[in-house]
Design an enzyme around this catalytic site. Structure first.
Site, PDB file in Angstrom:
ATOM      1  N   GLU A 373       0.815  -1.233   0.000  1.00  0.00           N
ATOM      2  CA  GLU A 373       0.000   0.000   0.000  1.00  0.00           C
ATOM      3  C   GLU A 373       0.844   1.277   0.000  1.00  0.00           C
ATOM      4  O   GLU A 373       0.440   2.298   0.534  1.00  0.00           O
ATOM      5  CB  GLU A 373      -1.000   0.015   1.164  1.00  0.00           C
ATOM      6  CG  GLU A 373      -2.207  -0.857   0.922  1.00  0.00           C
ATOM      7  CD  GLU A 373      -3.358  -0.577   1.872  1.00  0.00           C
ATOM      8  OE1 GLU A 373      -3.470   0.549   2.400  1.00  0.00           O
ATOM      9  OE2 GLU A 373      -4.155  -1.496   2.090  1.00  0.00           O
ATOM     10  N   HIS A 482       0.171  -8.204  -2.140  1.00  0.00           N
ATOM     11  CA  HIS A 482      -1.020  -7.680  -1.473  1.00  0.00           C
ATOM     12  C   HIS A 482      -2.218  -8.279  -2.198  1.00  0.00           C
ATOM     13  O   HIS A 482      -2.553  -7.889  -3.308  1.00  0.00           O
ATOM     14  CB  HIS A 482      -1.053  -6.156  -1.537  1.00  0.00           C
ATOM     15  CG  HIS A 482      -2.124  -5.543  -0.691  1.00  0.00           C
ATOM     16  ND1 HIS A 482      -2.403  -4.195  -0.690  1.00  0.00           N
ATOM     17  CD2 HIS A 482      -2.996  -6.091   0.195  1.00  0.00           C
ATOM     18  CE1 HIS A 482      -3.385  -3.938   0.158  1.00  0.00           C
ATOM     19  NE2 HIS A 482      -3.771  -5.087   0.701  1.00  0.00           N
ATOM     20  N   PRO A 487     -14.108  -9.896   1.256  1.00  0.00           N
ATOM     21  CA  PRO A 487     -14.451 -11.209   1.814  1.00  0.00           C
ATOM     22  C   PRO A 487     -15.397 -12.011   0.942  1.00  0.00           C
ATOM     23  O   PRO A 487     -15.498 -13.230   1.104  1.00  0.00           O
ATOM     24  CB  PRO A 487     -15.116 -10.864   3.157  1.00  0.00           C
ATOM     25  CG  PRO A 487     -15.557  -9.455   3.020  1.00  0.00           C
ATOM     26  CD  PRO A 487     -14.568  -8.792   2.111  1.00  0.00           C
ATOM     27  N   ASP A 526       0.498  -8.867   2.700  1.00  0.00           N
ATOM     28  CA  ASP A 526      -0.851  -8.754   3.249  1.00  0.00           C
ATOM     29  C   ASP A 526      -1.735  -9.686   2.427  1.00  0.00           C
ATOM     30  O   ASP A 526      -2.093  -9.385   1.290  1.00  0.00           O
ATOM     31  CB  ASP A 526      -1.333  -7.304   3.149  1.00  0.00           C
ATOM     32  CG  ASP A 526      -2.768  -7.119   3.630  1.00  0.00           C
ATOM     33  OD1 ASP A 526      -3.413  -8.125   3.999  1.00  0.00           O
ATOM     34  OD2 ASP A 526      -3.241  -5.970   3.630  1.00  0.00           O
ATOM     35  N   ASN A 528      -4.781 -10.745   3.363  1.00  0.00           N
ATOM     36  CA  ASN A 528      -6.203 -10.506   3.612  1.00  0.00           C
ATOM     37  C   ASN A 528      -6.958 -11.800   3.907  1.00  0.00           C
ATOM     38  O   ASN A 528      -8.114 -11.957   3.498  1.00  0.00           O
ATOM     39  CB  ASN A 528      -6.845  -9.786   2.425  1.00  0.00           C
ATOM     40  CG  ASN A 528      -6.592  -8.288   2.461  1.00  0.00           C
ATOM     41  OD1 ASN A 528      -6.584  -7.687   3.524  1.00  0.00           O
ATOM     42  ND2 ASN A 528      -6.371  -7.698   1.305  1.00  0.00           N
ATOM     43  N   ASN A 586      -3.936  -6.729  12.195  1.00  0.00           N
ATOM     44  CA  ASN A 586      -4.771  -5.627  11.739  1.00  0.00           C
ATOM     45  C   ASN A 586      -5.825  -5.378  12.807  1.00  0.00           C
ATOM     46  O   ASN A 586      -6.459  -6.319  13.285  1.00  0.00           O
ATOM     47  CB  ASN A 586      -5.426  -5.990  10.398  1.00  0.00           C
ATOM     48  CG  ASN A 586      -6.310  -4.887   9.861  1.00  0.00           C
ATOM     49  OD1 ASN A 586      -7.514  -4.898  10.078  1.00  0.00           O
ATOM     50  ND2 ASN A 586      -5.733  -3.934   9.138  1.00  0.00           N
ATOM     51  N   PHE A 591     -12.830  -4.742  13.092  1.00  0.00           N
ATOM     52  CA  PHE A 591     -12.134  -5.997  12.811  1.00  0.00           C
ATOM     53  C   PHE A 591     -10.834  -6.077  13.584  1.00  0.00           C
ATOM     54  O   PHE A 591     -10.106  -5.094  13.716  1.00  0.00           O
ATOM     55  CB  PHE A 591     -11.838  -6.129  11.315  1.00  0.00           C
ATOM     56  CG  PHE A 591     -10.969  -7.316  10.974  1.00  0.00           C
ATOM     57  CD1 PHE A 591     -11.493  -8.594  10.969  1.00  0.00           C
ATOM     58  CD2 PHE A 591      -9.626  -7.154  10.696  1.00  0.00           C
ATOM     59  CE1 PHE A 591     -10.694  -9.689  10.677  1.00  0.00           C
ATOM     60  CE2 PHE A 591      -8.816  -8.234  10.394  1.00  0.00           C
ATOM     61  CZ  PHE A 591      -9.359  -9.512  10.394  1.00  0.00           C
TER      62      PHE A 591
END
Length: 643
Positions: A373, A482, A487, A526, A528, A586, A591
């Site tokens: 990012e 990344h 979701p 990352d 996710n 995170n 979250f």
């Protein structure tokens, strides 16, 4: 990007609560506990005797509710009366010695109950106001009984309290001359609206309401409040707070922690630390002001590398080793007040955050730095020059949409950057992976309708660097990525990671064939994806069934026939040392979880990892980012030994 917009998280609740913030709000009933000093189990069964919809009354009898087994005590200000002991009796028709309580269920049904005090009480108290029976049935707020975590909060709601299954949604305790609130109020976790206006409260601790995880409207107006204590940070679901017409002289900074608040009313108070023009407003302007002027908490200590007794001792006298640092720095374009309403405005400013980011990087003094990012312009104009002064060189890869954008806009696109210490490594090769392009090059994926609709439209990328050690010539292939955030696209994440691992394995195999020596692989970024995800299982085991639930039933060409697999052998650096992943990498208001990882070739030894943050540290600013942590992610790092 913030996990609040990714896995299992949902967007921030933007529901506006329509309420009369300076009057009686027609409420519902779990009610009683506010009056009681001792806890009581209050269920709909205990209130089975209900009459028709409440109507205006001037009888002025004390309202309370209790079950058939508990003896409750009520403290009330009345002439000649201090503490009155009450015992339960059978409900009866309205008459002398009875009391009325108004109840609204989650379904909007309004009921009234009459209860008889077994002991005579002197002083009838204040009559109910003419509008006290206004029905809240029109309220948009309703909650099903005992449904867990429906407030969008990832933390434990505390809904295992004795009264968590109550279907009631609100309480009206206005005009009762109350001067104290019982701590047991917090056990009624399903209360949504609470009216305690027009009473004699002189001081209120927010901790009394801490267990009310669904509370959205709180009316404390028209009391005698002169002291509003700290502790509001726990009321994360609150949308309307009415403190008007009190004697409040100082607005605590802690009110600035109510990031979801839509309306804070402090009118008709002699507040000295807020400008009069702000006090006249009843939106969230005061909240934002207090948030921005609040002094930051003390700086946290530097995080340290931690190891484990299970790490095998080195076989060489002076083994070669290197360190890897991985960090999602939170792109400036994503760091908005809408995304992070809990963060002070000045702490979201890029000029402030980038100095903290640089400190995080330099404090670790890693040999390899993998960032996600980072905007193209920040790499070009800032970071590569800053790190060059400290002996680093780097490579940047923007997300693939950059190729279709005007140059003025393209520089704002974020991507991955990998830096290496020139005293430790020499760059042998750099390769980038555009997942959409890689999918297009695969015939079976190109022919898949699901792949075309779900995978090819994503612009995520990866960066692969081949680094040679200046000391002994060993080669490390470092992959930095990344992965897609949404979701709803767990299948896309799996396929993107499979393609990354395929590209990394192909690089390792090509170098092995060319040199006769197998290089080591390090994969980080990352992802996710949580530790229970298909992505994590694929990284850890090397294989994922095509029928895995994360594939969501979509078809991805040959992968859906043979299964998803890769040829590398990897271990999680953190799980190797801690026997599990960190509690979180995170942390946002919506979250908290692990989505960032460093995966290390199984032929390497992870000697130590950078310790994580404690919950207490992360919560000092409610969540991340905050005054001392410039991203919603925490940086990861590990020390790796080559045998």
């Amino acid at each position: 990007m913030a996990a609040a917009t990714m896995d299992t998280m949902g967007t921030a609740d933007t529901e506006d609560v329509e309420a009369d913030t300076d009057g009686c709000i027609g409420w519902a009933a779990v009610v009683v506990v506010l009056l009681v000093v001792t806890a009581a189990t209050l269920t709909p069964t205990a209130l089975s005797a209900a009459s028709s919809r409440a109507h205006n009354t001037n009888e002025g009898h004390l309202p309370w509710v209790f079950d058939e087994t508990a003896k409750l005590e009520l403290e009330r200000v009345d002439s000649g009366m201090g503490l009155a002991s009450l015992t339960p009796v059978t409900p009866r028709k309205r008459g002398a010695g009875s009391s009325t309580i108004r109840i609204t269920t989650a379904g909007g049904k309004e009921e009234s109950l009459e209860w008889l005090a077994s002991s005579p009480i002197r002083g009838a108290g204040s009559p109910m106001p003419p509008d006290a029976t206004r029905s809240p049935a029109a309220s948009s707020t309703s909650l099903p009984p005992a449904s867990p975590d429906d407030d969008g909060d990832s933390d434990d709601d505390g809904d295992d309290s004795p009264h968590a299954t109550s279907e009631w949604s609100g309480v009206d305790l206005s005009h009762m001359t109350l001067r104290h609130l019982a701590p047991s109020l917090g056990t009624y976790s399903r209360i949504v609206e609470l009216d305690i206006s027009h009473n004699l409260l002189q001081s209120v601790s927010p901790h009394v309401f801490a267990g009310l995880h669904h509370l959205k409207v709180l009316n404390l107006s028209h009391n005698l409040l002169s002291n509003v204590q700290d502790g509001w940070v726990a009321l994360t679901s609150l949308r309307v707070l009415n403190l008007a017409h009190n004697h409040i002289q100082y607005a605590p900074f802690d009110l600035g922690s109510l990031y979801a608040l839509k309306s804070l009313n402090l009118t008709a108070n002699p507040v000295s630390n807020v400008a009069q023009e702000l006090l006249a407003k009843t939106d969230n302007s005061i909240v934002k002001y207090l948030r921005d002027v609040a002094p930051p908490p003390p700086a946290p200590p530097l995080r340290k590398l931690v190891t484990s007794p299970s790490v095998p001792p080195p076989t060489a006298a002076e083994p070669a080793s290197f360190t890897v640092f991985c960090y999602n720095v939170l792109c400036d374009a994503y760091a908005t007040e809408q995304m992070y309403p809990h963060t002070p405005t000045w702490a979201l400013d890029w000029e402030f955050r980038k100095s903290l980011i640089l400190n995080e990087i330099l404090n670790m003094q890693a040999d390899i730095i993998c960032l996600q990012e980072l905007q193209m312009k920040e790499f070009d104009n800032w970071l590569q020059h800053e790190l060059l002064a400290y002996g680093y060189k780097g490579v940047f890869k923007a997300k693939s949409r950059v190729r279709t954008m005007h140059p003025e806009k393209a520089v704002l696109v974020d991507g991955c950057a990998t830096f290496y210490r020139t005293a430790t490594f020499t760059l042998e090769a750099e390769d980038d992976v555009e997942f959409s392009a890689m999918a297009m090059a695969e015939p079976s994926l190109r022919a898949s309708e699901d792949a075309f609709n779900r995978l090819l439209t994503r612009d995520n990328i990866a960066l692969i660097l081949t680094l040679r050690s200046n000391a002994d010539g060993h080669v490390v292939v470092v992959s930095n990525t990344h992965v897609h955030f949404d979701p709803k696209y767990a299948d896309v994440k799996v396929i993107q990671v499979q393609m990354l691992l395929e590209a990394t394995a192909s690089k390792v195999e090509a170098l092995t064939e060319a040199t006769g020596t197998k290089p080591y692989a390090v994969v980080c970024g990352d992802f996710n994806s949580l530790p229970e995800s298909g992505v994590y299982k694929l990284l850890k085991t090397g294989f994922l069934k095509a029928s895995h639930e994360d594939m969501l039933g979509y078809s991805y060409g040959s992968l859906s026939k043979t299964g998803i697999k890769h040829r590398l052998s990897l271990n999680s650096a953190y799980a190797s040392i801690l026997n599990e992943e960190l509690p979180f990498t995170n942390y946002t208001p919506l979250f908290k979880g692990v989505i960032d990882y460093i995966w290390v070739d199984s032929e390497l030894v992870t000697e130590a990892v950078l310790e994580g943050l404690t919950n207490e540290e992360a919560r000092k600013g409610i969540a991340l980012p905050n005054a001392h942590h410039p991203s919603d992610h925490i940086p990861l790092a590990c020390k790796i030994r080559i045998e």
